[in-house]
Design a protein around this motif. Structure first.
Motif, PDB file in Angstrom:
ATOM      1  N   GLY A  47     118.962 -19.869  47.731  1.00  0.00           N
ATOM      2  CA  GLY A  47     119.672 -19.032  48.585  1.00  0.00           C
ATOM      3  C   GLY A  47     120.113 -17.888  47.498  1.00  0.00           C
ATOM      4  O   GLY A  47     119.724 -17.729  46.343  1.00  0.00           O
ATOM      5  N   MET A  48     121.141 -16.805  48.072  1.00  0.00           N
ATOM      6  CA  MET A  48     121.555 -15.866  47.135  1.00  0.00           C
ATOM      7  C   MET A  48     122.185 -16.069  45.873  1.00  0.00           C
ATOM      8  O   MET A  48     121.881 -15.458  44.827  1.00  0.00           O
ATOM      9  CB  MET A  48     122.426 -14.854  48.196  1.00  0.00           C
ATOM     10  N   ASP A  49     122.754 -17.315  45.843  1.00  0.00           N
ATOM     11  CA  ASP A  49     123.484 -17.749  44.735  1.00  0.00           C
ATOM     12  C   ASP A  49     122.832 -18.798  43.985  1.00  0.00           C
ATOM     13  O   ASP A  49     123.447 -19.532  43.030  1.00  0.00           O
ATOM     14  CB  ASP A  49     124.839 -18.123  45.121  1.00  0.00           C
ATOM     15  N   GLY A  50     121.488 -19.134  44.304  1.00  0.00           N
ATOM     16  CA  GLY A  50     120.853 -20.129  43.491  1.00  0.00           C
ATOM     17  C   GLY A  50     120.189 -21.213  44.463  1.00  0.00           C
ATOM     18  O   GLY A  50     119.987 -20.930  45.640  1.00  0.00           O
ATOM     19  N   ASP A  51     119.947 -22.396  43.848  1.00  0.00           N
ATOM     20  CA  ASP A  51     119.304 -23.415  44.533  1.00  0.00           C
ATOM     21  C   ASP A  51     120.401 -24.139  45.564  1.00  0.00           C
ATOM     22  O   ASP A  51     121.540 -24.232  45.378  1.00  0.00           O
ATOM     23  CB  ASP A  51     118.974 -24.464  43.500  1.00  0.00           C
ATOM     24  N   ARG A  52     119.765 -24.662  46.660  1.00  0.00           N
ATOM     25  CA  ARG A  52     120.312 -25.291  47.631  1.00  0.00           C
ATOM     26  C   ARG A  52     119.544 -26.511  48.058  1.00  0.00           C
ATOM     27  O   ARG A  52     118.192 -26.659  47.964  1.00  0.00           O
ATOM     28  CB  ARG A  52     120.331 -24.362  48.820  1.00  0.00           C
ATOM     29  N   LEU A  53     120.378 -27.244  48.762  1.00  0.00           N
ATOM     30  CA  LEU A  53     119.671 -28.504  49.613  1.00  0.00           C
ATOM     31  C   LEU A  53     119.636 -28.241  50.964  1.00  0.00           C
ATOM     32  O   LEU A  53     120.960 -27.849  51.478  1.00  0.00           O
ATOM     33  CB  LEU A  53     120.572 -29.868  49.241  1.00  0.00           C
ATOM     34  N   SER A  54     118.569 -28.137  51.762  1.00  0.00           N
ATOM     35  CA  SER A  54     118.623 -27.778  53.120  1.00  0.00           C
ATOM     36  C   SER A  54     118.335 -28.992  54.055  1.00  0.00           C
ATOM     37  O   SER A  54     117.272 -30.020  53.343  1.00  0.00           O
ATOM     38  CB  SER A  54     117.505 -26.768  53.419  1.00  0.00           C
ATOM     39  N   MET A  55     119.110 -29.343  54.789  1.00  0.00           N
ATOM     40  CA  MET A  55     118.702 -30.744  55.485  1.00  0.00           C
ATOM     41  C   MET A  55     118.815 -30.411  57.128  1.00  0.00           C
ATOM     42  O   MET A  55     119.311 -29.428  57.649  1.00  0.00           O
ATOM     43  CB  MET A  55     119.728 -31.803  55.386  1.00  0.00           C
ATOM     44  N   GLN A  56     117.817 -31.189  57.907  1.00  0.00           N
ATOM     45  CA  GLN A  56     117.900 -31.135  59.379  1.00  0.00           C
ATOM     46  C   GLN A  56     118.252 -32.505  59.676  1.00  0.00           C
ATOM     47  O   GLN A  56     117.633 -33.655  59.345  1.00  0.00           O
ATOM     48  CB  GLN A  56     116.590 -30.727  60.033  1.00  0.00           C
ATOM     49  N   ILE A  57     119.400 -32.706  60.600  1.00  0.00           N
ATOM     50  CA  ILE A  57     119.729 -34.109  61.187  1.00  0.00           C
ATOM     51  C   ILE A  57     119.690 -34.014  62.500  1.00  0.00           C
ATOM     52  O   ILE A  57     120.348 -32.865  63.470  1.00  0.00           O
ATOM     53  CB  ILE A  57     121.260 -34.323  60.454  1.00  0.00           C
ATOM     54  N   LEU A  58     119.390 -35.204  63.324  1.00  0.00           N
ATOM     55  CA  LEU A  58     119.506 -35.597  64.633  1.00  0.00           C
ATOM     56  C   LEU A  58     120.305 -36.457  65.027  1.00  0.00           C
ATOM     57  O   LEU A  58     120.274 -37.407  64.458  1.00  0.00           O
ATOM     58  CB  LEU A  58     117.911 -35.890  65.140  1.00  0.00           C
ATOM     59  N   THR A  59     121.072 -36.313  66.061  1.00  0.00           N
ATOM     60  CA  THR A  59     122.037 -37.117  66.232  1.00  0.00           C
ATOM     61  C   THR A  59     122.310 -37.086  67.851  1.00  0.00           C
ATOM     62  O   THR A  59     122.301 -35.978  68.380  1.00  0.00           O
ATOM     63  CB  THR A  59     123.418 -37.217  65.420  1.00  0.00           C
ATOM     64  N   PRO A  60     122.778 -38.234  68.609  1.00  0.00           N
ATOM     65  CA  PRO A  60     123.258 -38.149  69.928  1.00  0.00           C
ATOM     66  C   PRO A  60     124.684 -37.235  70.012  1.00  0.00           C
ATOM     67  O   PRO A  60     125.239 -37.150  68.935  1.00  0.00           O
ATOM     68  CB  PRO A  60     123.623 -39.455  70.377  1.00  0.00           C
ATOM     69  N   ARG A  61     124.591 -36.269  70.879  1.00  0.00           N
ATOM     70  CA  ARG A  61     126.027 -35.667  71.179  1.00  0.00           C
ATOM     71  C   ARG A  61     127.269 -36.351  70.995  1.00  0.00           C
ATOM     72  O   ARG A  61     128.268 -35.750  70.384  1.00  0.00           O
ATOM     73  CB  ARG A  61     125.887 -34.916  72.355  1.00  0.00           C
ATOM     74  N   LYS A  62     127.312 -37.655  71.430  1.00  0.00           N
ATOM     75  CA  LYS A  62     128.432 -38.215  71.307  1.00  0.00           C
ATOM     76  C   LYS A  62     128.866 -38.681  69.675  1.00  0.00           C
ATOM     77  O   LYS A  62     129.985 -38.838  69.617  1.00  0.00           O
ATOM     78  CB  LYS A  62     128.649 -39.551  71.776  1.00  0.00           C
TER      79      LYS A  62
ATOM     80  N   GLY B 141     108.246 -39.513  65.611  1.00  0.00           N
ATOM     81  CA  GLY B 141     109.046 -39.338  64.414  1.00  0.00           C
ATOM     82  C   GLY B 141     109.992 -40.655  63.932  1.00  0.00           C
ATOM     83  O   GLY B 141     110.442 -41.155  64.883  1.00  0.00           O
ATOM     84  N   PHE B 142     110.464 -40.694  63.048  1.00  0.00           N
ATOM     85  CA  PHE B 142     111.590 -41.545  62.600  1.00  0.00           C
ATOM     86  C   PHE B 142     112.929 -41.514  63.173  1.00  0.00           C
ATOM     87  O   PHE B 142     113.336 -42.411  63.583  1.00  0.00           O
ATOM     88  CB  PHE B 142     111.701 -41.508  60.933  1.00  0.00           C
ATOM     89  N   TRP B 143     113.074 -39.925  63.365  1.00  0.00           N
ATOM     90  CA  TRP B 143     114.419 -39.821  64.023  1.00  0.00           C
ATOM     91  C   TRP B 143     114.622 -40.551  65.138  1.00  0.00           C
ATOM     92  O   TRP B 143     115.604 -41.112  65.346  1.00  0.00           O
ATOM     93  CB  TRP B 143     114.590 -38.376  64.184  1.00  0.00           C
ATOM     94  N   VAL B 144     113.520 -40.283  66.132  1.00  0.00           N
ATOM     95  CA  VAL B 144     113.904 -40.796  67.522  1.00  0.00           C
ATOM     96  C   VAL B 144     113.879 -42.133  67.608  1.00  0.00           C
ATOM     97  O   VAL B 144     114.866 -42.641  68.391  1.00  0.00           O
ATOM     98  CB  VAL B 144     112.664 -40.176  68.265  1.00  0.00           C
ATOM     99  N   LYS B 145     113.052 -42.982  66.966  1.00  0.00           N
ATOM    100  CA  LYS B 145     113.467 -44.170  66.990  1.00  0.00           C
ATOM    101  C   LYS B 145     114.905 -44.849  66.632  1.00  0.00           C
ATOM    102  O   LYS B 145     115.273 -45.976  67.209  1.00  0.00           O
ATOM    103  CB  LYS B 145     112.362 -45.078  66.056  1.00  0.00           C
ATOM    104  N   GLN B 146     115.042 -44.470  65.351  1.00  0.00           N
ATOM    105  CA  GLN B 146     116.366 -44.903  64.710  1.00  0.00           C
ATOM    106  C   GLN B 146     117.597 -44.351  65.769  1.00  0.00           C
ATOM    107  O   GLN B 146     118.463 -45.011  65.809  1.00  0.00           O
ATOM    108  CB  GLN B 146     116.633 -44.250  63.224  1.00  0.00           C
ATOM    109  N   VAL B 147     117.678 -43.197  66.075  1.00  0.00           N
ATOM    110  CA  VAL B 147     118.753 -42.508  66.861  1.00  0.00           C
ATOM    111  C   VAL B 147     118.767 -43.334  68.386  1.00  0.00           C
ATOM    112  O   VAL B 147     119.777 -43.767  68.540  1.00  0.00           O
ATOM    113  CB  VAL B 147     118.472 -41.002  67.259  1.00  0.00           C
TER     114      VAL B 147
END
Length: 196
Positions: free
Chosen positions: A123-138, A167-173
């Protein structure tokens, strides 16, 4: 009975609140791909609509009936939205950018049962960790709270995916492995007590 103006206004108001509530729920069900439930709800919706509109059209000379109809419509939108929030249908995808890539963010979220894909970003100020998370809305609000506890400076963007496949997400979620915040905290306390 319908000659009494107060009773007439009350009936029109209630009918329109119920009608618009059903309409809002039907629309949301349709958008979420639950067409058969939406079709079933629409049968009640249209029946109530015809009754309410018929009462107003038969008494157009009574301004209070038109006001009750309009007021019922507005209240119905609010009630339908509240019900939809309580139902919390579908899933949400949350993109998170952590200000500190050294935090064990991914592990902590996975320990709570969330499916997380992560990568390093710059990012503008250096290294970042980016994540994408799937969850039920509840579990959406629990996820936000967990993210803020781990990294109060995290940047969060959320959106509803139109389609999810594989994918892993759908099975676990779908197996509801996500642990609610309170249950997880209680379990962690019990584990800490046993370790002492």
């Amino acid at each position: 009975m319908l000659d009494n103006a107060i009773i007439m206004v009350s009936i029109i108001l209630i009918i329109n609140i119920v009608y618009v509530t059903f309409s809002t729920i039907r629309m949301i069900l349709t958008l979420k791909g639950r067409r058969y439930i939406a079709a079933f709800v629409s049968m009640f919706e249209i029946t109530i609509y015809v009754l309410g509109l018929g009462l107003v059209l038969d008494n157009l000379d009574q301004i209070q009936n038109i006001i009750a109809y309009a007021l019922g419509f507005g209240i119905g939108v609010v009630v339908g939205s509240i019900i939809e929030e309580k139902l919390a249908l579908g899933y949400i995808t949350v993109n998170v950018i952590s200000s500190d890539p050294e935090i064990e963010f991914t592990k902590q979220l996975r320990d709570k049962g969330y499916g997380v894909t992560s990568w390093y970003a710059y990012g503008m100020d250096g290294d970042r960790l980016s994540m994408q998370i799937l969850t039920p809305r509840k579990y959406e609000l629990n996820l936000y709270e967990t993210i803020r506890l781990i990294d109060p400076k995290a940047f969060i963007i959320a959106y509803e995916p139109k389609q999810i496949y594989g994918g892993f997400w759908v099975k676990q979620v779908r197996r509801s492995r996500i642990k609610s915040g309170k249950k997880q905290e209680q379990k962690e306390k019990e584990t800490a007590q046993l370790d002492q």
